[in-house]
Design a protein around this motif. Structure first.
Motif, mmCIF file in Angstrom:
data_model
loop_
_atom_site.group_PDB
_atom_site.id
_atom_site.type_symbol
_atom_site.label_atom_id
_atom_site.label_comp_id
_atom_site.label_asym_id
_atom_site.label_seq_id
_atom_site.Cartn_x
_atom_site.Cartn_y
_atom_site.Cartn_z
ATOM 1 N N LEU A 148 37.452 53.657 29.710
ATOM 2 C CA LEU A 148 37.298 53.328 31.132
ATOM 3 C C LEU A 148 36.565 52.010 31.305
ATOM 4 C CD1 LEU A 148 37.691 54.204 34.068
ATOM 5 C CD2 LEU A 148 35.509 55.393 33.912
ATOM 6 N N ARG A 149 35.496 51.778 30.514
ATOM 7 C CA ARG A 149 34.741 50.530 30.598
ATOM 8 C C ARG A 149 35.617 49.348 30.222
ATOM 9 N NH1 ARG A 149 32.010 47.764 26.776
ATOM 10 N NH2 ARG A 149 32.138 49.482 25.292
ATOM 11 N N HIS A 150 36.385 49.472 29.154
ATOM 12 C CA HIS A 150 37.279 48.387 28.740
ATOM 13 C C HIS A 150 38.380 48.142 29.772
ATOM 14 C CE1 HIS A 150 35.542 47.457 24.878
ATOM 15 N NE2 HIS A 150 35.571 48.749 24.504
ATOM 16 N N SER A 151 38.873 49.202 30.383
ATOM 17 C CA SER A 151 39.903 49.058 31.426
ATOM 18 C C SER A 151 39.359 48.299 32.633
ATOM 19 C CB SER A 151 40.409 50.437 31.871
ATOM 20 O OG SER A 151 41.079 51.073 30.829
ATOM 21 N N GLU A 152 38.115 48.598 33.031
ATOM 22 C CA GLU A 152 37.497 47.892 34.159
ATOM 23 C C GLU A 152 37.296 46.412 33.837
ATOM 24 O OE1 GLU A 152 33.944 50.056 35.060
ATOM 25 O OE2 GLU A 152 35.030 51.662 36.085
ATOM 26 N N ASN A 153 36.869 46.106 32.616
ATOM 27 C CA ASN A 153 36.710 44.699 32.214
ATOM 28 C C ASN A 153 38.050 43.968 32.236
ATOM 29 O OD1 ASN A 153 33.969 44.944 31.853
ATOM 30 N ND2 ASN A 153 34.093 45.312 29.647
ATOM 31 N N ASN A 154 39.090 44.615 31.741
ATOM 32 C CA ASN A 154 40.415 43.997 31.751
ATOM 33 C C ASN A 154 40.922 43.801 33.173
ATOM 34 O OD1 ASN A 154 40.686 43.661 29.001
ATOM 35 N ND2 ASN A 154 41.581 45.691 28.691
ATOM 36 N N LEU A 155 40.647 44.769 34.049
ATOM 37 C CA LEU A 155 41.066 44.649 35.449
ATOM 38 C C LEU A 155 40.370 43.465 36.118
ATOM 39 C CD1 LEU A 155 42.697 45.814 37.777
ATOM 40 C CD2 LEU A 155 40.765 47.299 38.299
ATOM 41 N N LYS A 156 39.083 43.237 35.821
ATOM 42 C CA LYS A 156 38.365 42.078 36.366
ATOM 43 C C LYS A 156 38.991 40.775 35.887
ATOM 44 C CE LYS A 156 33.817 44.243 36.843
ATOM 45 N NZ LYS A 156 32.433 44.284 36.341
ATOM 46 N N LYS A 157 39.360 40.735 34.598
ATOM 47 C CA LYS A 157 39.997 39.533 34.063
ATOM 48 C C LYS A 157 41.356 39.285 34.709
ATOM 49 C CE LYS A 157 37.679 39.675 29.577
ATOM 50 N NZ LYS A 157 37.839 39.873 28.134
ATOM 51 N N VAL A 158 42.108 40.348 34.930
ATOM 52 C CA VAL A 158 43.418 40.218 35.582
ATOM 53 C C VAL A 158 43.246 39.710 37.011
ATOM 54 C CG1 VAL A 158 45.401 41.519 36.456
ATOM 55 C CG2 VAL A 158 44.611 41.892 34.117
ATOM 56 N N ARG A 159 42.268 40.261 37.731
ATOM 57 C CA ARG A 159 42.005 39.806 39.109
ATOM 58 C C ARG A 159 41.639 38.316 39.125
ATOM 59 N NH1 ARG A 159 38.431 44.856 41.184
ATOM 60 N NH2 ARG A 159 40.161 46.235 41.682
ATOM 61 N N SER A 160 40.797 37.900 38.181
ATOM 62 C CA SER A 160 40.403 36.499 38.094
ATOM 63 C C SER A 160 41.608 35.616 37.788
ATOM 64 C CB SER A 160 39.335 36.326 37.019
ATOM 65 O OG SER A 160 39.027 34.967 36.840
ATOM 66 N N SER A 161 42.467 36.080 36.883
ATOM 67 C CA SER A 161 43.670 35.300 36.544
ATOM 68 C C SER A 161 44.614 35.194 37.738
ATOM 69 C CB SER A 161 44.404 35.940 35.365
ATOM 70 O OG SER A 161 43.611 35.895 34.208
ATOM 71 N N ILE A 162 44.779 36.272 38.465
ATOM 72 C CA ILE A 162 45.652 36.249 39.650
ATOM 73 C C ILE A 162 45.079 35.315 40.712
ATOM 74 C CG2 ILE A 162 46.468 37.641 41.592
ATOM 75 C CD1 ILE A 162 46.874 39.947 39.601
ATOM 76 N N GLU A 163 43.757 35.334 40.895
ATOM 77 C CA GLU A 163 43.112 34.433 41.860
ATOM 78 C C GLU A 163 43.337 32.976 41.466
ATOM 79 O OE1 GLU A 163 38.712 33.682 43.882
ATOM 80 O OE2 GLU A 163 38.878 34.841 42.031
ATOM 81 N N LYS A 164 43.200 32.680 40.177
ATOM 82 C CA LYS A 164 43.418 31.317 39.706
ATOM 83 C C LYS A 164 44.870 30.901 39.892
ATOM 84 C CE LYS A 164 39.703 31.422 36.308
ATOM 85 N NZ LYS A 164 39.370 31.485 34.893
ATOM 86 N N LEU A 165 45.783 31.794 39.596
ATOM 87 C CA LEU A 165 47.207 31.477 39.755
ATOM 88 C C LEU A 165 47.574 31.266 41.218
ATOM 89 C CD1 LEU A 165 48.872 33.917 37.215
ATOM 90 C CD2 LEU A 165 48.903 31.427 37.142
ATOM 91 N N SER A 166 47.048 32.112 42.095
ATOM 92 C CA SER A 166 47.420 32.012 43.510
ATOM 93 C C SER A 166 46.800 30.792 44.184
ATOM 94 C CB SER A 166 47.027 33.285 44.259
ATOM 95 O OG SER A 166 45.627 33.437 44.271
ATOM 96 N N SER A 167 45.610 30.363 43.735
ATOM 97 C CA SER A 167 44.975 29.195 44.352
ATOM 98 C C SER A 167 45.407 27.899 43.689
ATOM 99 C CB SER A 167 43.453 29.322 44.290
ATOM 100 O OG SER A 167 43.017 29.193 42.957
ATOM 101 N N GLY A 168 45.887 27.980 42.443
ATOM 102 C CA GLY A 168 46.308 26.774 41.736
ATOM 103 C C GLY A 168 45.163 25.998 41.123
ATOM 104 N N THR A 169 43.969 26.563 41.150
ATOM 105 C CA THR A 169 42.814 25.885 40.558
ATOM 106 C C THR A 169 42.210 26.762 39.461
ATOM 107 O OG1 THR A 169 41.306 26.810 42.199
ATOM 108 C CG2 THR A 169 42.250 24.653 42.675
ATOM 109 N N ARG A 170 41.597 26.102 38.498
ATOM 110 C CA ARG A 170 40.994 26.823 37.378
ATOM 111 C C ARG A 170 39.654 27.433 37.782
ATOM 112 N NH1 ARG A 170 37.572 26.051 33.054
ATOM 113 N NH2 ARG A 170 36.947 23.977 33.720
ATOM 114 N N ILE A 171 38.962 26.771 38.714
ATOM 115 C CA ILE A 171 37.630 27.213 39.119
ATOM 116 C C ILE A 171 37.684 27.614 40.589
ATOM 117 C CG2 ILE A 171 35.235 26.515 39.398
ATOM 118 C CD1 ILE A 171 35.849 24.431 37.174
#
Length: 148
Positions: free
Chosen positions: A13-36
């Protein structure tokens, strides 16, 4: 009394939550077009990114201002070109009127009528040459003598 916990499932469960945070961050970066996108992505990088965004916005506005200035100067140039052509024609008429050997009163009257028309055209150009509601030609105290 025994408390049983499933350590393996809690670890998963802990690893799944960490992966979900990384996926959310990646989706945010992709949707905004910026790395930061936030300070969590790198505080120093965020500061540099925001500075660059500010500079880009300023340069974009400077480009728009320059384009407007070019358009304004082109408008003024067109009006002044016509103004110059009329002044040259007025000079030509004055030289013609100064030739007393071939001019009679009717020719001088016709020349004077044309001069009056050209002067009123100059006045109209000065009054109507505008860009964005502002006058592009400001002329004061132009005096023309009659040809007679």
């Amino acid at each position: 009394m025994k408390i049983r916990s499933n350590a393996t499932s809690l670890n998963t469960l802990r690893h799944s939550e960490n992966n979900l945070k990384k996926v959310r961050s990646s989706i945010e970066k992709l949707s905004s077009g910026t790395r930061i996108n936030s300070a969590a992505d790198g505080p120093a990088s965020l500061i540099a990114s925001e500075r660059m965004r500010g500079q880009i916005a300023g340069l974009r506005q400077a480009h728009l201002n320059n384009a407007s200035a070019v358009a304004m100067f082109q408008t003024a140039e067109g009006a002044l070109s016509e103004f110059s052509n009329i002044l040259l024609h007025l000079k030509q008429l004055s030289v013609h009127a100064a030739n007393e050997a071939v001019n009679d009163d009717s020719m001088l009257a016709a020349d004077q009528q044309e001069v009056d028309n050209l002067i009123s055209t100059l006045d109209r150009i000065v009054e109507t040459a505008r860009f964005n509601g502002n006058k592009t030609i400001h002329i004061r105290n132009i005096f023309f003598k009659e040809l007679k």
